[in-house]
Write a protein that holds these residues in place. Structure first.
Motif, PDB file in Angstrom:
ATOM      1  N   MET A   4       0.857  -1.192   0.000  1.00 60.39           N
ATOM      2  CA  MET A   4       0.000   0.000   0.000  1.00 60.39           C
ATOM      3  C   MET A   4       0.892   1.240   0.000  1.00 60.39           C
ATOM      4  SD  MET A   4      -3.052   1.049   2.628  1.00 60.39           S
ATOM      5  CE  MET A   4      -2.033   0.666   4.041  1.00 60.39           C
ATOM      6  N   GLU A   5       0.642   2.137  -0.919  1.00 60.23           N
ATOM      7  CA  GLU A   5       1.428   3.352  -1.047  1.00 60.23           C
ATOM      8  C   GLU A   5       0.579   4.556  -0.671  1.00 60.23           C
ATOM      9  OE1 GLU A   5       3.200   3.624  -4.885  1.00 60.23           O
ATOM     10  OE2 GLU A   5       3.808   1.521  -4.918  1.00 60.23           O
ATOM     11  N   LEU A   6       1.272   5.649  -0.395  1.00 56.92           N
ATOM     12  CA  LEU A   6       0.573   6.865   0.019  1.00 56.92           C
ATOM     13  C   LEU A   6      -0.408   7.328  -1.058  1.00 56.92           C
ATOM     14  CD1 LEU A   6       0.251   9.130   2.109  1.00 56.92           C
ATOM     15  CD2 LEU A   6       2.163  10.320   0.985  1.00 56.92           C
ATOM     16  N   ARG A   7      -0.035   7.148  -2.313  1.00 59.99           N
ATOM     17  CA  ARG A   7      -0.942   7.587  -3.395  1.00 59.99           C
ATOM     18  C   ARG A   7      -2.269   6.820  -3.340  1.00 59.99           C
ATOM     19  NH1 ARG A   7      -0.474   3.968  -7.768  1.00 59.99           N
ATOM     20  NH2 ARG A   7       1.265   2.492  -7.512  1.00 59.99           N
ATOM     21  N   HIS A   8      -2.211   5.544  -2.923  1.00 61.08           N
ATOM     22  CA  HIS A   8      -3.459   4.788  -2.801  1.00 61.08           C
ATOM     23  C   HIS A   8      -4.395   5.444  -1.785  1.00 61.08           C
ATOM     24  CE1 HIS A   8      -1.034   1.161  -4.334  1.00 61.08           C
ATOM     25  NE2 HIS A   8      -1.879   1.530  -5.288  1.00 61.08           N
ATOM     26  N   LEU A   9      -3.806   5.910  -0.679  1.00 56.29           N
ATOM     27  CA  LEU A   9      -4.636   6.552   0.340  1.00 56.29           C
ATOM     28  C   LEU A   9      -5.205   7.869  -0.179  1.00 56.29           C
ATOM     29  CD1 LEU A   9      -2.453   5.948   3.543  1.00 56.29           C
ATOM     30  CD2 LEU A   9      -4.289   4.540   2.591  1.00 56.29           C
ATOM     31  N   ARG A  10      -4.395   8.631  -0.913  1.00 53.20           N
ATOM     32  CA  ARG A  10      -4.904   9.886  -1.491  1.00 53.20           C
ATOM     33  C   ARG A  10      -6.061   9.606  -2.451  1.00 53.20           C
ATOM     34  NH1 ARG A  10      -1.550  14.006  -0.212  1.00 53.20           N
ATOM     35  NH2 ARG A  10       0.670  13.528   0.138  1.00 53.20           N
ATOM     36  N   TYR A  11      -5.897   8.579  -3.289  1.00 49.23           N
ATOM     37  CA  TYR A  11      -6.948   8.253  -4.246  1.00 49.23           C
ATOM     38  C   TYR A  11      -8.227   7.842  -3.520  1.00 49.23           C
ATOM     39  CZ  TYR A  11      -3.201   8.043  -7.758  1.00 49.23           C
ATOM     40  OH  TYR A  11      -2.163   8.331  -8.588  1.00 49.23           O
ATOM     41  N   PHE A  12      -8.079   7.008  -2.505  1.00 45.50           N
ATOM     42  CA  PHE A  12      -9.263   6.547  -1.778  1.00 45.50           C
ATOM     43  C   PHE A  12      -9.968   7.705  -1.087  1.00 45.50           C
ATOM     44  CE2 PHE A  12     -11.122   5.308   2.305  1.00 45.50           C
ATOM     45  CZ  PHE A  12     -12.166   4.520   1.842  1.00 45.50           C
ATOM     46  N   VAL A  13      -9.220   8.603  -0.434  1.00 48.10           N
ATOM     47  CA  VAL A  13      -9.830   9.741   0.257  1.00 48.10           C
ATOM     48  C   VAL A  13     -10.610  10.603  -0.740  1.00 48.10           C
ATOM     49  CG1 VAL A  13      -9.349  11.905   1.466  1.00 48.10           C
ATOM     50  CG2 VAL A  13      -8.176   9.801   2.144  1.00 48.10           C
ATOM     51  N   ALA A  14     -10.046  10.831  -1.918  1.00 50.73           N
ATOM     52  CA  ALA A  14     -10.740  11.648  -2.921  1.00 50.73           C
ATOM     53  C   ALA A  14     -12.050  10.990  -3.346  1.00 50.73           C
ATOM     54  CB  ALA A  14      -9.825  11.870  -4.125  1.00 50.73           C
ATOM     55  N   VAL A  15     -12.014   9.680  -3.614  1.00 49.26           N
ATOM     56  CA  VAL A  15     -13.234   8.985  -4.025  1.00 49.26           C
ATOM     57  C   VAL A  15     -14.248   8.962  -2.890  1.00 49.26           C
ATOM     58  CG1 VAL A  15     -14.191   6.759  -4.743  1.00 49.26           C
ATOM     59  CG2 VAL A  15     -12.030   7.572  -5.728  1.00 49.26           C
ATOM     60  N   SER A  75      -9.309  -0.621  -6.756  1.00 50.97           N
ATOM     61  CA  SER A  75      -9.467  -2.085  -6.732  1.00 50.97           C
ATOM     62  C   SER A  75      -8.201  -2.750  -6.218  1.00 50.97           C
ATOM     63  CB  SER A  75      -9.801  -2.592  -8.138  1.00 50.97           C
ATOM     64  OG  SER A  75     -11.043  -2.091  -8.580  1.00 50.97           O
ATOM     65  N   GLN A  76      -7.048  -2.237  -6.615  1.00 51.49           N
ATOM     66  CA  GLN A  76      -5.780  -2.786  -6.144  1.00 51.49           C
ATOM     67  C   GLN A  76      -5.654  -2.618  -4.633  1.00 51.49           C
ATOM     68  OE1 GLN A  76      -2.377  -1.211  -8.218  1.00 51.49           O
ATOM     69  NE2 GLN A  76      -0.939  -1.877  -6.633  1.00 51.49           N
ATOM     70  N   LEU A  77      -6.063  -1.444  -4.102  1.00 56.06           N
ATOM     71  CA  LEU A  77      -6.018  -1.194  -2.666  1.00 56.06           C
ATOM     72  C   LEU A  77      -6.914  -2.180  -1.920  1.00 56.06           C
ATOM     73  CD1 LEU A  77      -5.219   0.532  -0.181  1.00 56.06           C
ATOM     74  CD2 LEU A  77      -7.111   2.081  -0.782  1.00 56.06           C
ATOM     75  N   GLU A  78      -8.115  -2.392  -2.446  1.00 57.12           N
ATOM     76  CA  GLU A  78      -9.043  -3.316  -1.788  1.00 57.12           C
ATOM     77  C   GLU A  78      -8.487  -4.747  -1.787  1.00 57.12           C
ATOM     78  OE1 GLU A  78     -13.460  -1.410  -2.446  1.00 57.12           O
ATOM     79  OE2 GLU A  78     -12.511  -2.392  -4.163  1.00 57.12           O
ATOM     80  N   ARG A  79      -7.867  -5.156  -2.877  1.00 54.36           N
ATOM     81  CA  ARG A  79      -7.286  -6.506  -2.927  1.00 54.36           C
ATOM     82  C   ARG A  79      -6.150  -6.632  -1.912  1.00 54.36           C
ATOM     83  NH1 ARG A  79      -7.849  -5.749  -8.538  1.00 54.36           N
ATOM     84  NH2 ARG A  79      -5.619  -5.240  -8.711  1.00 54.36           N
ATOM     85  N   GLU A  80      -5.351  -5.597  -1.804  1.00 52.96           N
ATOM     86  CA  GLU A  80      -4.230  -5.642  -0.865  1.00 52.96           C
ATOM     87  C   GLU A  80      -4.724  -5.695   0.574  1.00 52.96           C
ATOM     88  OE1 GLU A  80      -0.207  -3.060   0.241  1.00 52.96           O
ATOM     89  OE2 GLU A  80      -1.260  -2.739  -1.655  1.00 52.96           O
ATOM     90  N   LEU A  81      -5.795  -4.946   0.889  1.00 53.01           N
ATOM     91  CA  LEU A  81      -6.346  -4.951   2.246  1.00 53.01           C
ATOM     92  C   LEU A  81      -7.176  -6.205   2.521  1.00 53.01           C
ATOM     93  CD1 LEU A  81      -7.512  -1.219   2.547  1.00 53.01           C
ATOM     94  CD2 LEU A  81      -5.503  -2.267   3.600  1.00 53.01           C
ATOM     95  N   GLY A  82      -7.750  -6.789   1.469  1.00 44.45           N
ATOM     96  CA  GLY A  82      -8.597  -7.945   1.650  1.00 44.45           C
ATOM     97  C   GLY A  82      -9.972  -7.589   2.152  1.00 44.45           C
ATOM     98  N   VAL A  83     -10.392  -6.324   1.960  1.00 46.14           N
ATOM     99  CA  VAL A  83     -11.721  -5.875   2.385  1.00 46.14           C
ATOM    100  C   VAL A  83     -12.321  -5.000   1.289  1.00 46.14           C
ATOM    101  CG1 VAL A  83     -11.156  -5.924   4.844  1.00 46.14           C
ATOM    102  CG2 VAL A  83     -10.853  -3.811   3.556  1.00 46.14           C
ATOM    103  N   LYS A  84     -13.651  -4.939   1.308  1.00 44.22           N
ATOM    104  CA  LYS A  84     -14.361  -4.077   0.377  1.00 44.22           C
ATOM    105  C   LYS A  84     -14.526  -2.719   1.032  1.00 44.22           C
ATOM    106  CE  LYS A  84     -16.438  -4.292  -3.706  1.00 44.22           C
ATOM    107  NZ  LYS A  84     -15.680  -4.648  -4.930  1.00 44.22           N
ATOM    108  N   LEU A  85     -14.049  -1.673   0.369  1.00 47.66           N
ATOM    109  CA  LEU A  85     -14.135  -0.321   0.926  1.00 47.66           C
ATOM    110  C   LEU A  85     -15.313   0.453   0.351  1.00 47.66           C
ATOM    111  CD1 LEU A  85     -10.345   0.640   0.752  1.00 47.66           C
ATOM    112  CD2 LEU A  85     -11.630  -0.167   2.754  1.00 47.66           C
TER     113      LEU A  85
END
Length: 313
Positions: free
Chosen positions: A1-12, A37-47
């Motif tokens: 998980m990278e910081l950009r993933h968190l930025r993308y998720f917060v925006a959405v 989708s990549q973030l959700e797969r890495e976490l193993g949860v549906k966000l």
């Protein structure tokens, strides 16, 4: 998980709309969807619950949003602090000074620097002698110091901020107190209160040469590092002294008058001193302002020294 993933998720999560979030992030909408989708797969949860018409946060997504916002905030704050530190806008500068040399310079420089750089801390340490400041700089116990010239060592650099001629301090009732300028030779029979040699050995030798040129060896009854002690003895009628004007203006000694000498006199050179090759950006900001004020004459907003009579103010 990278910081950009968190930025993308917060925006959405905040927009609840992939197109608007993509526009906000200046990226393509398909790429954004793939990153989530990549973030959700890495976490193993549906966000997110996604349909063709809506986007909603899952319960896990709501909790994740709270933490993601904090991580992004602190990352942005850390980056901003790093940039400010690199520009010399925040931090701390350990400052050393000797009382005899810099009280009027510090009173001009420090308020201006703090006004321009309010987030920089400037702890001050008082030293008795300039060599002690140099030693502390070399031990890295100080970042910058104010003292008297000369400082001769390849390990430190310095700049002259001000040159201040020495004057004669006389008791108010002294026979020469009514003169605007005093011939040094007329003080041959007076007793003298002088600064101790270790305050500035070079200047001590220069002053001794002035006495020799005037044709006498002074009768010295007091040698001190304390300006108040010197002025106390002068005010009590226990001799005369050779002093820089600024020390009198700082202390306003009652019973003492200052007079210029007829001939040119030695002067104190007030130095700003720092370690050679020190690239600390906070130090560079401090040096820049110190030089600016010196160029503007900000360290010398003093009245005509030839007529200064501290005891009458």
């Amino acid at each position: 998980m990278e910081l950009r993933h968190l930025r993308y998720f917060v925006a959405v999560a905040e927009e609840l709309h992939f197109r608007r979030a993509a526009e906000r992030l200046y990226i393509a909408q398909p790429g954004l969807s793939q990153q989530i989708s990549q973030l959700e797969r890495e976490l193993g949860v549906k966000l997110l619950h996604r349909t063709s018409r809506s986007v909603e946060l899952t319960s896990a997504g709501k909790r994740f949003l709270e933490e993601a916002r904090q991580v992004v905030f602190h990352a942005d704050r850390a980056a901003a602090i790093a940039r400010q530190a690199a520009r010399g806008e925040i931090g701390e500068l350990q400052v050393g000074y000797i009382e005899q040399a810099t009280h009027y310079i510090l009173s001009a420089l420090l308020p201006c620097f703090r006004s321009r750089h309010p987030t920089i801390s400037l702890p001050l340490r008082l030293f008795a002698l300039t060599p002690k400041i140099v030693q502390s700089l070399l031990r890295r116990a100080l970042d910058v110091g104010f003292g008297l010239a000369p400082v001769i060592t390849p390990d430190v650099e310095s700049v002259v901020l001000d040159r201040e001629q020495l004057m004669i301090a006389l008791p108010e009732q002294h026979r020469l107190a009514g003169l605007d300028e005093v011939p040094l030779s007329e003080l041959a029979d007076d007793t003298w209160n002088l600064w101790r040699r270790e305050l500035n050995p070079h200047l001590h030798e220069v002053v001794s040469g002035f006495f020799r040129e005037a044709g006498f060896v002074p009768d010295v009854q007091l040698q001190s590092l304390e300006r108040d002690e010197i002025y106390l003895w002068v005010a009590a009628g226990l001799g005369v002294a050779m002093v820089p004007e600024s020390t009198a203006l700082a202390t306003d000694p009652r019973g003492v008058v200052l007079r210029r000498l007829v001939n040119p006199t030695p002067y104190w050179e007030h130095l700003l001193i720092w370690r050679a090759n020190d690239t600390n950006p906070v130090l560079q900001s401090f040096l820049t302002m110190a030089r600016e004020l010196a160029a503007d004459g900000a360290y010398r907003p003093r009245p005509d020294a030839g007529r200064v009579t501290p005891g009458s103010r």
